[in-house]
Motif scaffolding. Structure first.
Motif: not given
Length: 329
Positions: A30, A43, A53-56, A59, A90-91, A129, A156
């Protein structure tokens, strides 16, 4: 803790102030730039890119060698840091269990290890999270932040709460400036309503990009009017007021009034109570939709001021407020 940081400071790591993530040891999963995205992290189920996986957020890949990952944020303007917000939303199975923050002052875009990095937090325990708020004590202006994560993983967002540290000794007293501009140290203190948009946006650089990039209150269903109190970066004599209602078309205020004073102290609530009786800087003026309104002749001579109260009648949205004038030493 978050409310205290937010009410007394601004996020110094804003891209609109010129902040940028200038380096990361690894951002395989990311992009490091997302770490300071002003939007709330999201997410998106089922969204993947070529690396997974795309993460906002930012990463790194799973580390298979000794050491840890880190990234460097260059602030757009020097600032006095009061605290940090580390957001791992979301992580969940891929967050770093530890983090540490360092600061320095450097003229280069990317400081090296000789730049005099100062550790301002201990090793912090992180959860997935989650969001943590970390106040710090550091009295010198800084230009760069280094976020160390142990050993790897995803964060994030990082917010750097503090105040702009402009070097006013280099400013010509005869030069006209927007003394309320965020980049000059201007900030919002308190408003009676921020339902649709923060008062911080009133001082932001440039024109608003959309209706969400301004200060907007809910629809008022009771008597009275809405207001916001702001602090100039430096005391000054104001000779021009600009009220910009960009993008506010069916929801702009009908009129506005500005009050001002040279001195104010106490909590935001105490300042707000005193502000009701501050003298008028700009008498009641008419506003219109999606327009830049410039006022000069209407301004009342009050001498040097440092604080203003913007009254909007009865409610609505304002994109930017500019107070042009000259610094008083």
């Amino acid at each position: 803790m978050f409310e205290e940081l937010r009410r007394h400071h601004i996020n110094l790591a804003q891209p609109r102030l010129g902040a940028e993530v200038v380096h990361a040891t690894d951002d395989f999963f990311a992009d490091k730039a997302r770490l300071i995205d002003p939007a709330e992290p999201v997410f998106i189920p089922g969204k993947y890119d070529e690396n997974g996986k795309w993460m906002d957020g930012w990463e790194s890949r799973r580390k298979r060698v000794p050491g840890h990952d880190w990234c460097v944020i260059r602030l757009g303007v020097p600032g006095l840091v009061a605290g940090f917000e580390i957001d791992t939303r979301h992580f969940t199975g891929n967050y770093p269990p530890g983090a540490e923050l360092e600061v320095c002052r450097s003229v280069g875009a990317m400081p090296n290890d000789e730049a005099g990095w100062t550790k301002v937090t201990p090793r912090l325990a992180l959860k997935g999270d989650d969001r943590i708020y970390v106040p710090v004590e550091h009295r010198e202006p800084v230009t760069h932040i280094r976020l160390n994560i142990f050993p790897d993983g995803g964060v994030a967002r990082l917010r750097v709460w503090g105040r702009v540290a402009k070097d006013w000794s280099t400013v010509d007293c005869d030069k006209r400036l927007d003394l309320l501009a965020m980049e000059n140290g201007g900030r919002g203190i308190i408003a009676n309503d921020e339902h649709y948009g923060s008062i911080e946006n009133l001082t932001a650089p440039g024109r608003g990009v959309n209706m969400g990039d301004g200060w907007e209150t809910r629809r008022r269903r009771e008597p009275g009017h809405d207001w916001a109190i702001l602090e100039l970066g430096r005391p000054g004599i104001i000779d021009e007021v600009v009220v910009d209602t960009a993008h506010f078309k069916g929801n702009y205020p009908d009129r506005c009034i500005l009050q001002a004073t040279a001195d104010a102290s106490g909590t935001p609530e105490e300042i707000a109570a005193a502000a009701e009786s501050w003298p008028v800087l700009l008498p009641e003026v008419k506003l219109s939709a999606d327009s830049v309104h410039t006022f000069r002749e209407e301004i009342v001579s009050l001498g040097p001021i440092r604080f203003v109260r913007l009254n909007i009648i009865p409610d609505g949205g304002v994109s930017r407020l500019r107070l042009f004038g000259r610094v008083v030493r």
